[in-house]
Design a protein around this motif. Structure first.
Motif, short mmCIF file in Angstrom:
data_model
loop_
_atom_site.label_atom_id
_atom_site.label_comp_id
_atom_site.label_asym_id
_atom_site.label_seq_id
_atom_site.Cartn_x
_atom_site.Cartn_y
_atom_site.Cartn_z
N GLN A 28 0.86 -1.14 0.02
CA GLN A 28 0.10 0.03 -0.15
C GLN A 28 0.68 1.09 0.08
N LEU A 29 1.99 1.03 0.76
CA LEU A 29 2.86 2.50 0.72
C LEU A 29 3.59 2.69 -0.62
N ALA A 30 3.63 1.70 -1.47
CA ALA A 30 4.36 1.82 -2.88
C ALA A 30 3.08 2.51 -3.71
N GLU A 31 2.20 1.88 -3.55
CA GLU A 31 0.82 2.70 -4.40
C GLU A 31 0.73 3.89 -3.83
N GLU A 32 0.71 4.32 -2.61
CA GLU A 32 0.37 5.79 -2.17
C GLU A 32 1.61 6.38 -2.68
N GLU A 33 2.79 6.23 -2.61
CA GLU A 33 3.93 7.11 -3.17
C GLU A 33 3.87 7.20 -4.70
N SER A 34 3.31 6.26 -5.19
CA SER A 34 3.52 6.32 -6.67
C SER A 34 2.03 6.90 -7.30
N GLY A 35 1.15 6.72 -6.63
CA GLY A 35 -0.26 7.01 -6.89
C GLY A 35 -0.89 6.18 -7.90
N HIS A 36 -0.31 5.07 -7.89
CA HIS A 36 -0.71 3.92 -8.94
C HIS A 36 -0.83 2.40 -8.10
N GLN A 37 -1.63 1.70 -8.89
CA GLN A 37 -1.58 0.31 -8.23
C GLN A 37 -0.18 -0.28 -8.96
N LEU A 38 0.28 -1.24 -8.30
CA LEU A 38 1.43 -2.00 -8.61
C LEU A 38 0.98 -2.90 -9.65
N VAL A 39 1.77 -3.12 -10.76
CA VAL A 39 1.47 -3.80 -11.92
C VAL A 39 2.24 -5.39 -11.73
N ASP A 40 1.95 -6.29 -12.47
CA ASP A 40 2.32 -7.36 -12.34
C ASP A 40 3.59 -7.83 -13.34
N PRO A 41 4.09 -8.92 -13.04
CA PRO A 41 5.37 -9.22 -13.98
C PRO A 41 5.02 -9.37 -15.62
#
Length: 132
Positions: A28-41
């Motif tokens: 969630q922190l990564a998504e908050e910092e970037s403003g985007h959902q994480l993407v898969d491989p």
């Protein structure tokens, strides 16, 4: 959470080897910092950063250096990669030296290691400078 991963708004972050044991607050922190959902491989466009969840069991299936090369294939110049490993004494822990060696083999440089979550430590990787 007072931890910072170093991602910035607008960045696309690709995630590898996420599983049920992954720390949801870190994700969630990564998504908050970037403003985007994480993407898969399987994401096939350029990304600005990557998170690799790595455990001892994963090392039996794939070489971390190979996975880091794969992660770099979509990574924009100057992109940041975090390799997240279980903390010492936790199931699946991996020595930091193993991550550093794989990073070196893949052409990356380990810049720092941090305790990021109750169960997870992280090694921050950047591309080694091509300048001499």
């Amino acid at each position: 959470m007072s931890v910072k991963l170093g991602f910035t708004k607008g960045q696309i972050i690709q995630e590898f080897y996420v599983d049920d044991d992954a720390d949801q607050a870190l994700r969630q922190l990564a998504e908050e910092e970037s403003g985007h959902q994480l993407v898969d491989p399987d994401y096939e466009d350029v990304v600005d950063g990557a998170i690799v969840w790595w455990r001892a069991d994963d090392a039996e299936e794939e070489d971390l250096a190979d996975l880091l090369v794969d992660a770099m294939s979509n990574l924009d110049d100057g992109g940041l990669i975090w390799v997240l490993i279980p903390k010492p004494g936790r199931p699946g822990t991996v020595p930091v030296s193993d991550v550093e060696e794989a990073a070196h083999t893949a052409g990356l440089h380990a810049t720092s290691a941090s305790a990021l979550a109750p169960e997870w430590a992280g090694i921050r990787l950047t591309a080694r400078s091509r300048k001499h």
